[in-house]
Design a protein around this motif. Structure first.
Motif, PDB file in Angstrom:
ATOM      1  N   GLN A 140      52.176  41.957  36.129  1.00 40.13           N
ATOM      2  CA  GLN A 140      50.914  42.124  35.353  1.00 40.13           C
ATOM      3  C   GLN A 140      49.736  41.497  35.907  1.00 40.13           C
ATOM      4  OE1 GLN A 140      52.774  40.804  31.536  1.00 40.13           O
ATOM      5  NE2 GLN A 140      52.459  42.727  30.671  1.00 40.13           N
ATOM      6  N   LEU A 141      50.006  40.208  36.377  1.00 41.90           N
ATOM      7  CA  LEU A 141      48.971  39.628  36.831  1.00 41.90           C
ATOM      8  C   LEU A 141      48.409  40.321  38.271  1.00 41.90           C
ATOM      9  CD1 LEU A 141      47.460  36.471  36.797  1.00 41.90           C
ATOM     10  CD2 LEU A 141      49.128  36.015  38.822  1.00 41.90           C
ATOM     11  N   GLU A 142      49.158  40.742  39.029  1.00 47.06           N
ATOM     12  CA  GLU A 142      48.728  41.496  40.057  1.00 47.06           C
ATOM     13  C   GLU A 142      47.963  42.418  39.768  1.00 47.06           C
ATOM     14  OE1 GLU A 142      52.638  41.806  42.324  1.00 47.06           O
ATOM     15  OE2 GLU A 142      51.957  40.285  43.635  1.00 47.06           O
ATOM     16  N   ARG A 143      48.483  43.437  38.682  1.00 49.89           N
ATOM     17  CA  ARG A 143      47.934  44.692  38.583  1.00 49.89           C
ATOM     18  C   ARG A 143      46.431  44.442  37.883  1.00 49.89           C
ATOM     19  NH1 ARG A 143      51.724  46.316  35.817  1.00 49.89           N
ATOM     20  NH2 ARG A 143      51.329  45.536  33.871  1.00 49.89           N
ATOM     21  N   TYR A 144      46.279  43.347  37.054  1.00 46.72           N
ATOM     22  CA  TYR A 144      44.948  42.746  36.422  1.00 46.72           C
ATOM     23  C   TYR A 144      44.042  42.497  37.568  1.00 46.72           C
ATOM     24  CZ  TYR A 144      46.255  43.676  31.461  1.00 46.72           C
ATOM     25  OH  TYR A 144      46.652  44.114  30.522  1.00 46.72           O
ATOM     26  N   PHE A 145      44.404  41.716  38.313  1.00 46.15           N
ATOM     27  CA  PHE A 145      43.607  41.214  39.567  1.00 46.15           C
ATOM     28  C   PHE A 145      43.046  42.152  40.304  1.00 46.15           C
ATOM     29  CE2 PHE A 145      43.483  36.834  40.639  1.00 46.15           C
ATOM     30  CZ  PHE A 145      43.808  36.001  39.602  1.00 46.15           C
ATOM     31  N   LEU A 146      43.954  43.435  40.480  1.00 51.00           N
ATOM     32  CA  LEU A 146      43.464  44.526  41.335  1.00 51.00           C
ATOM     33  C   LEU A 146      42.460  45.386  40.487  1.00 51.00           C
ATOM     34  CD1 LEU A 146      46.795  45.533  43.141  1.00 51.00           C
ATOM     35  CD2 LEU A 146      44.641  44.866  44.206  1.00 51.00           C
ATOM     36  N   ARG A 147      42.545  45.508  39.373  1.00 53.22           N
ATOM     37  CA  ARG A 147      41.660  46.206  38.240  1.00 53.22           C
ATOM     38  C   ARG A 147      40.432  45.371  38.152  1.00 53.22           C
ATOM     39  NH1 ARG A 147      44.103  47.243  32.726  1.00 53.22           N
ATOM     40  NH2 ARG A 147      45.744  48.351  33.798  1.00 53.22           N
ATOM     41  N   ILE A 148      40.456  44.167  38.106  1.00 48.44           N
ATOM     42  CA  ILE A 148      39.140  43.408  37.919  1.00 48.44           C
ATOM     43  C   ILE A 148      38.262  42.860  39.127  1.00 48.44           C
ATOM     44  CG2 ILE A 148      38.002  41.391  36.683  1.00 48.44           C
ATOM     45  CD1 ILE A 148      40.138  41.324  34.852  1.00 48.44           C
ATOM     46  N   TYR A 149      38.937  42.403  40.012  1.00 46.32           N
ATOM     47  CA  TYR A 149      38.366  41.959  41.297  1.00 46.32           C
ATOM     48  C   TYR A 149      38.805  42.897  42.596  1.00 46.32           C
ATOM     49  CZ  TYR A 149      38.704  37.810  38.396  1.00 46.32           C
ATOM     50  OH  TYR A 149      38.215  36.770  37.416  1.00 46.32           O
ATOM     51  N   VAL A 187      43.359  37.177  32.476  1.00 46.46           N
ATOM     52  CA  VAL A 187      43.375  36.419  33.944  1.00 46.46           C
ATOM     53  C   VAL A 187      42.400  35.273  34.172  1.00 46.46           C
ATOM     54  CG1 VAL A 187      44.330  38.518  34.879  1.00 46.46           C
ATOM     55  CG2 VAL A 187      41.994  37.949  35.149  1.00 46.46           C
ATOM     56  N   ALA A 188      41.305  34.985  32.969  1.00 43.87           N
ATOM     57  CA  ALA A 188      40.351  34.173  33.257  1.00 43.87           C
ATOM     58  C   ALA A 188      41.031  32.646  33.627  1.00 43.87           C
ATOM     59  CB  ALA A 188      39.479  33.940  32.000  1.00 43.87           C
ATOM     60  N   THR A 233      50.387  30.672  33.699  1.00 40.23           N
ATOM     61  CA  THR A 233      48.878  30.220  32.931  1.00 40.23           C
ATOM     62  C   THR A 233      48.261  31.307  32.160  1.00 40.23           C
ATOM     63  OG1 THR A 233      48.780  28.535  34.926  1.00 40.23           O
ATOM     64  CG2 THR A 233      46.574  29.322  33.599  1.00 40.23           C
ATOM     65  N   ALA A 234      48.298  32.527  32.921  1.00 41.16           N
ATOM     66  CA  ALA A 234      47.822  33.607  32.311  1.00 41.16           C
ATOM     67  C   ALA A 234      48.583  34.323  31.096  1.00 41.16           C
ATOM     68  CB  ALA A 234      47.586  35.067  33.278  1.00 41.16           C
ATOM     69  N   ASP A 263      33.991  40.771  36.912  1.00 41.13           N
ATOM     70  CA  ASP A 263      33.228  41.426  35.821  1.00 41.13           C
ATOM     71  C   ASP A 263      33.967  41.006  34.538  1.00 41.13           C
ATOM     72  OD1 ASP A 263      33.283  45.188  35.468  1.00 41.13           O
ATOM     73  OD2 ASP A 263      32.189  43.581  34.743  1.00 41.13           O
ATOM     74  N   ARG A 264      32.854  40.274  33.838  1.00 40.33           N
ATOM     75  CA  ARG A 264      33.476  39.894  32.635  1.00 40.33           C
ATOM     76  C   ARG A 264      33.113  40.981  31.425  1.00 40.33           C
ATOM     77  NH1 ARG A 264      31.719  35.732  35.520  1.00 40.33           N
ATOM     78  NH2 ARG A 264      32.632  33.769  35.014  1.00 40.33           N
ATOM     79  N   LYS A 265      32.556  42.135  31.715  1.00 42.57           N
ATOM     80  CA  LYS A 265      32.600  43.166  30.817  1.00 42.57           C
ATOM     81  C   LYS A 265      33.932  43.851  30.732  1.00 42.57           C
ATOM     82  CE  LYS A 265      27.503  44.089  31.540  1.00 42.57           C
ATOM     83  NZ  LYS A 265      26.508  44.992  32.089  1.00 42.57           N
TER      84      LYS A 265
END
Length: 251
Positions: free
Chosen positions: A180-189, A150-151, A173-174, A141-143
């Motif tokens: 933080q990585l896990e939190r953003y992954f869950l939020r976006i994906y 995380v891209a 890499t991010a 969801d790029r919006k």
């Protein structure tokens, strides 16, 4: 329990007693094309379904599903696997939470979803049925403003899914911590990084299974150290072995 909680508990009970149809949510779920919703009785038979499930089964009317179990609706071995899930929940083994699953739709295209199933209990606490949802995964969801954060990690997964991908390396890499990585992954994906790695590998594997490569070759190409590890992961997620999946594709 404080006064406010007691009052709300009383209001909840009163509202529940006043609702004529306990399945009032059915028309709400009918309006969600990316969510499958169902309620089953103690025998695992469909009692309530939404239109999305009917469509996914290649049927026209809800009546075609009502009173039937998953094993009577879906092709082998998917139906038997879904029924086994139901029986475990109905036996009190606990809820199924965010189970990543690959489905074959009527047109034979694969699609990923997250499935949740929970037991339904009567006033005495006895299990009398179950309710569940399967939500399609809307990836990338790029919006979302946090997507860019995380891209880079997602690109690494897509480009290097055939290699070991430890979470600390993805986080570096991010430019963020593992948490933080896990939190953003869950939020976006709506997936953990590990779930996305599995999904990416099995996406690639399912595509390759439509071709001439051997299962062992596909396992190596998708980042699995050996044939048996690939088969275990594929079966645990997809519900069938790679060979069975290939047969279902008519290969």
């Amino acid at each position: 329990m404080d006064k406010t909680k007691l009052e709300m508990a009383g209001a909840r009970a009163a509202l529940g007693e006043g609702i004529a149809d306990v399945f009032f949510a059915e028309p709400l779920f009918d309006a969600l094309p990316d969510v499958v919703f169902f309620v089953k009785d103690a025998g695992g038979r469909y009692v309530v379904v939404n239109r999305t499930l009917v469509k996914r089964c290649g049927l026209k009317h809800k009546d075609a599903l009502l009173g039937r179990t998953s094993a009577e609706v879906f092709a082998r071995p998917y139906g038997q696997n879904y029924l086994a899930q139901d029986q475990a929940v109905l036996a009190g083994a606990g809820e199924i939470e965010d189970q990543l699953e690959l489905h074959l739709y009527p047109n034979r295209d694969p699609g990923w979803c997250l499935t949740r199933k929970t037991a339904l209990r009567d006033a005495s606490g006895a299990i009398v049925g179950l309710a569940g949802v399967s939500r399609d995964l809307a990836m990338e969801d790029r919006k979302n403003a946090s997507y860019q954060k995380v891209a880079a990690a997602v690109r690494m997964i897509h480009e290097r899914y055939d290699q070991p991908l430890p979470l600390p390396e993805l986080a570096r890499t991010a430019s963020m911590s593992v948490a933080q990585l896990e939190r953003y992954f869950l939020r976006i994906y709506q997936l953990t990084p590990r779930q996305l790695i599995i999904k990416t590998r099995l996406d690639a594997a399912s595509r390759m299974l439509a071709g001439p490569a051997s299962v062992a070759e596909i396992a190596l190409a998708c980042g699995y150290g050996d044939h048996s590890a690939f088969t275990r992961q594929f079966r645990a997620t997809v519900g069938v072995t790679p060979t069975q999946y290939r047969q279902m594709l008519g290969r």
